[in-house]
Design an enzyme around this catalytic site. Structure first.
Site: not given
Ligand SMILES: *[C@@H]1O[C@H](CO)[C@@H](O)[C@H](O)[C@H]1NC(C)=O
Ligand SMILES: *[C@@H]1O[C@H](CO)[C@@H](O)[C@H](O)[C@H]1NC(C)=O
Ligand SMILES: *[C@@H]1O[C@H](CO)[C@@H](O)[C@H](O)[C@H]1NC(C)=O
Length: 470
Positions: A331, A272, A328, A337
């Site tokens: 999260k 990542e 997203e 985030e």
């Protein structure tokens, strides 16, 4: 006999050489994409696979072994990484049958039509700290052995077994030559892990984000250095290696830490990395300009031919997977985030990016100005987010007020913030008051997406809404 043995030796060396070439041919420098699904507004897996192919990603990493997605990936040219969830590690570590069943249920139905190439055991396992989590640390490598055995039992030899770790495994990472793993992990986890990765010719998978050290010290670390602009130089005083970006520095600290434990040759893979396009008021540098700059420069570096590598390992390919496909919204944690995506939930790009690295950086359209590269100083409130679901607001309000310590005294009938009696106004007061009181104990302004930070004071008349001072 001697002569014959000698020839056998030559043949063996030749074979090994060919195998090495074959296995390195498997590992292209094509950029991959992390496909996280923690959103309630994301495109279907079907649409998502279309997006991933249209973006010309070379590989895709999942955070589980979702059968629908794995089926959709069959027949595509995408290399696929799948993951054993953390909560299954301990049972797999203790029972070979459980490991065998995991492979039979999650790999065999799709392999080889779906090009599963990496099987990751857990996600950032060493970044969880409860007693139960610590048990998982010690079960990690045994589980990896069992999964590897389970693959072997099915005669599957082209799936690497690994585990992605985060940079908090480092005791020391600066200067890079001082790189060392956390003392509490060295003998118990790291040495057996490195031995496993060495013996199975797998990769050390690392989640590595220059954004975090930079955003924690924006006045001490050059933003250009974190964004891979290549215009800043730093020399490691112990070995004279010259660094031009923070990513190389972080990667080499891991390489030096491995070398100190006697494993100088294990290849590194970035499982990542990325940069957020938005975040909370208190998170500097999260914007589209920086995210596009970081990811574009990253892609140029990783896809360059011949390979660039790092100062400690020049010329070595570093297979890299960008985080993440989508923003997203489910999260938790700070605002960044929910804003790592290359695509918005409707599938449109947050900014232009060419994952193949072929597009000249100068040919991209101009980027919006960065407005939050300096840390914000001043008051911040936590109020109800636009479009928040009113049905969910009442329980969140009750929760914020229920944490005690007079958080909501001002909302009692007759008190200064009682009027107007509106769920949104009361919730905004309660969220701000709660956050102001409990932030030092780790509370965030999130409330399952119902709350956002603002620098606009929601106070009215005699109703003063508590704030956090940054
Ligand atoms: C996937 O998308 C295609 C084309 O849009 C469509 O024909 C197909 O029915 C979809 N499949 C699923 C499982 O949704
Ligand atoms: C291992 O798991 C299998 C299947 O889940 C179970 O039948 C068996 O009893 C387990 N063995 C041990 C030693 O726990
Ligand atoms: C309430 O606030 C006081 C003083 O600020 C603090 O000492 C106490 O620990 C707080 N109580 C809770 C439950 O956080």
């Amino acid at each position: 006999m001697r002569g014959a043995m000698g020839d056998m030796g030559v043949v063996a060396v030749f074979l090994i050489f060919s195998l090495l070439r074959l296995s390195s041919a498997e590992i292209s420098s094509k950029i991959g994409i992390n496909y996280g699904t923690l959103g309630d507004n994301l495109p279907s897996p079907n649409r998502s696979v279309v997006h991933i192919q249209a973006m010309k990603a070379g590989r895709v990493k999942l955070y589980d072994a979702n059968p629908e997605i794995l089926q959709l990936l069959s027949g595509t040219k995408l290399q696929v990484y799948i993951m054993v969830p953390n909560n299954e590690i301990s049972s797999i570590a203790s029972n070979q049958t459980t490991a065998d069943e995991w492979v039979i249920n999650n790999v065999l139905p799709f392999y080889p039509d779906t090009m599963i190439r990496v099987l990751l055991v857990g996600n950032e396992v060493l970044s969880y700290y409860s007693d139960q989590d610590r048990q998982m640390w010690y079960d990690l490598v045994p589980a990896m052995h069992r999964i590897k055995n389970a693959l072997k039992a099915q005669h599957i030899n082209n799936i690497k077994v690994g585990t992605p770790l985060a940079m908090d495994i480092m005791q020391s990472s600066f200067p890079p030559s001082s790189g060392m793993f956390r003392h509490d992990l060295v003998d118990t986890v790291m040495v057996p892990l490195l031995q496993f990765l060495h013996d199975t010719k797998s990769f050390f998978f690392i989640d590595v984000y220059p954004y975090f050290p930079w955003s924690g010290n924006p006045s001490q670390i050059s933003l250009d250095y974190a964004l891979l602009k290549g215009n800043v130089r730093y020399m490691d005083p112990r070995n004279g290696l010259i660094y031009t970006n923070l990513l190389d520095q972080m990667l080499d600290s891991v390489i030096f830490a491995m070398t100190k434990l006697g494993f100088p040759g294990i290849r590194i893979s970035i499982s990542e990395t990325g940069w957020p396009t938005a975040g909370d008021v208190e998170e500097p540098g999260a914007n589209i300009r920086n995210a596009a700059t970081y990811n574009r420069n990253l892609i140029q570096k990783i896809t360059a031919k011949p390979a660039v590598g790092t100062p400690a390992r020049p010329g070595v390919v570093i297979p890299t997977i960008i985080f993440s496909l989508y923003n997203e919204n489910r999260k938790s944690g700070p605002g960044t985030e929910r804003n790592w995506g290359l695509l918005r939930p409707d599938g449109t790009p947050v900014y232009d990016i060419d994952l193949t690295g072929k597009q000249n950086l100068l040919d991209y359209a101009p980027l919006p100005r960065a407005r939050n590269n300096m840390p914000y100083r001043g008051q911040v409130w936590c109020v109800v987010a636009r479009g928040a679901d009113l049905m969910k607001l009442r329980p969140a309000l009750a929760y914020a007020c229920g944490e005690g310590n007079g958080t909501c005294d001002a909302l009692k009938p007759g008190s200064e913030c009682y009027e107007p009696v509106s769920v949104i106004r009361h919730a905004s007061y309660a969220f701000s008051s709660y956050w102001a009181r409990f932030r030092s104990q780790g509370a965030t302004c999130y409330f399952n997406g119902l709350a956002v930070q603002t620098t606009r004071d929601p106070s009215r008349g005699s109703c003063k809404v508590p704030s956090v001072n940054l």
